[in-house]
Design an enzyme around this catalytic site. Sequence first.
Site, PDB file in Angstrom:
ATOM      1  N   ARG A  70       0.834  -1.198   0.000  1.00 16.76           N
ATOM      2  CA  ARG A  70       0.000   0.000   0.000  1.00 16.76           C
ATOM      3  C   ARG A  70       0.874   1.256   0.000  1.00 16.76           C
ATOM      4  O   ARG A  70       0.551   2.223  -0.676  1.00 16.76           O
ATOM      5  CB  ARG A  70      -0.950  -0.020   1.202  1.00 16.76           C
ATOM      6  CG  ARG A  70      -2.025   1.059   1.120  1.00 16.76           C
ATOM      7  CD  ARG A  70      -3.127   0.821   2.110  1.00 16.76           C
ATOM      8  NE  ARG A  70      -2.662   0.936   3.486  1.00 16.76           N
ATOM      9  CZ  ARG A  70      -3.398   0.622   4.553  1.00 16.76           C
ATOM     10  NH1 ARG A  70      -4.632   0.179   4.400  1.00 16.76           N
ATOM     11  NH2 ARG A  70      -2.907   0.751   5.767  1.00 16.76           N
ATOM     12  N   GLU A  89     -16.701   6.013   3.527  1.00 19.38           N
ATOM     13  CA  GLU A  89     -16.073   5.454   4.727  1.00 19.38           C
ATOM     14  C   GLU A  89     -15.993   6.520   5.810  1.00 19.38           C
ATOM     15  O   GLU A  89     -16.365   7.672   5.597  1.00 19.38           O
ATOM     16  CB  GLU A  89     -14.676   4.906   4.416  1.00 19.38           C
ATOM     17  CG  GLU A  89     -13.675   5.958   3.970  1.00 19.38           C
ATOM     18  CD  GLU A  89     -12.236   5.425   3.911  1.00 19.38           C
ATOM     19  OE1 GLU A  89     -11.840   4.632   4.768  1.00 19.38           O
ATOM     20  OE2 GLU A  89     -11.510   5.845   2.995  1.00 19.38           O
ATOM     21  N   LYS A 140      -2.850   6.301   1.073  1.00 22.45           N
ATOM     22  CA  LYS A 140      -2.754   6.713   2.485  1.00 22.45           C
ATOM     23  C   LYS A 140      -1.776   7.873   2.607  1.00 22.45           C
ATOM     24  O   LYS A 140      -0.584   7.683   2.808  1.00 22.45           O
ATOM     25  CB  LYS A 140      -2.312   5.521   3.337  1.00 22.45           C
ATOM     26  CG  LYS A 140      -2.721   5.651   4.793  1.00 22.45           C
ATOM     27  CD  LYS A 140      -2.595   4.333   5.524  1.00 22.45           C
ATOM     28  CE  LYS A 140      -3.000   4.464   6.972  1.00 22.45           C
ATOM     29  NZ  LYS A 140      -4.464   4.458   7.155  1.00 22.45           N
TER      30      LYS A 140
HETATM   31  C1  LIG Z   1      -5.554   3.649   7.322  1.00 26.01           C
HETATM   32  C2  LIG Z   1      -6.950   3.907   6.929  1.00 26.01           C
HETATM   33  C3  LIG Z   1      -7.969   2.954   7.110  1.00 26.01           C
HETATM   34  C4  LIG Z   1      -7.740   1.635   7.820  1.00 26.01           C
HETATM   35  O1  LIG Z   1      -6.848   0.805   7.141  1.00 26.01           O
HETATM   36  P1  LIG Z   1      -6.213  -0.439   7.882  1.00 26.01           P
HETATM   37  O2  LIG Z   1      -5.223  -0.968   6.908  1.00 26.01           O
HETATM   38  O3  LIG Z   1      -7.290  -1.386   8.150  1.00 26.01           O
HETATM   39  O4  LIG Z   1      -5.601   0.093   9.129  1.00 26.01           O
HETATM   40  C5  LIG Z   1      -9.238   3.259   6.657  1.00 26.01           C
HETATM   41  N1  LIG Z   1      -9.514   4.446   6.063  1.00 26.01           N
HETATM   42  C6  LIG Z   1      -8.568   5.379   5.888  1.00 26.01           C
HETATM   43  C7  LIG Z   1      -8.940   6.652   5.242  1.00 26.01           C
HETATM   44  C8  LIG Z   1      -7.256   5.150   6.305  1.00 26.01           C
HETATM   45  O5  LIG Z   1      -6.337   6.102   6.129  1.00 26.01           O
END
Ligand SMILES: *Cc1c(COP(=O)(O)O)cnc(C)c1O
Length: 338
Positions: free
Chosen positions: A81, A220, A184
């Site tokens: 990622r 989300e 991210k």
């Molecule tokens: C990091 C993140 C998540 C959760 O991801 P995980 O890999 O499960 O920790 C969900 N939404 C956003 C916007 C994120 O930045």
Amino acid sequence: MIKDINWGELGFAYYRTDWNLRSYFRDGQWGELVATNEETIPVHMGAPCLHYGQQSFEGLKAFRGKDGKIRLFRTEENARRMQRSADYLKMAAPSIELFVEACERVVKMNADYVPTYESGASLYLRPLLIGVNAQVGVKPATEYLFVVFAMPVGPYFKEGFRPISVMIDRDHDRAAPFGTGHVKVGGNYAASLLSSVETHDAGYSNVLYLDPATKTNIDECAAANFYGIKGNSYVTPDSHSVLPSITNKSLCDIAEYLGLKVERRQIPVAELAEFSETGACGTAAVISPIGMIYDPSTDTKYNYGTEAGEWSKKLYNTLRGIQYGEIADPFGWTKVIE
Ligand SMILES: *Cc1c(COP(=O)(O)O)cnc(C)c1O
């Protein structure tokens, strides 16, 4: 010797540990990982990370199991990622090997800070990638710093697995329809702070964003994916502006393993009335069951009860059980750090 820390009292906050690891990308290649106990990083004031948001981060945890062994969870997924995030922001990305090695070494070097099994706490790892050279001009950096540091964080559910309330926000988006929502990067978080503060002030634990293009489908929460249980299905949004959560991906596999059907598709807001359970999922809490979703535009409250639903409990217990080595890991997701 495991440190004598009151692990149960820790929240999610910076806590100094002994070592962090760093590698610089210069002249087109990544250098050696260097261990240091220095907490600050030297960054030129003209660095692209400071001016134009050329940065990406990751979050993952190490757990001390029932058997005393320390396990890391799906580190390669975080590595992949970060590569996708780096590619999208035109940054140099650490190789999968470099990323995984840094995470494993940082856990080993700070092993005394991995909380006891009984505490329900864990060691949180924060890999960070930033463009650091003197530049000011708007173009990709030529030099990058990759850092991995770690800190113990407390158990998420101190008062049990209690459902939270969330509020739909139609006035702000955390990301554009074809922007950076799927990677991210800090910019998405900067864009979510205003609505996050407003939502907290209004008495809700989290914001629920809609798809930014049409504002009709669920996207989300600010830092957690969304799922709903409908009949025998685990339903989670399919949207370009949702960050692919590794927790959600794992819960999808567990849902199938437990006999649920998994649907990745658009979820219209009105369908919220048809779910028996909903939840937010991410590394921090695994699952935060959602007890109520408020939509201010229609003054509608979608209620899911004051107790976590059966499927949410099963999914949570299974994933957490794998992470803490309480139950066999049928997926090969955990790696014991010797
Ligand atoms: C990091 C993140 C998540 C959760 O991801 P995980 O890999 O499960 O920790 C969900 N939404 C956003 C916007 C994120 O930045």
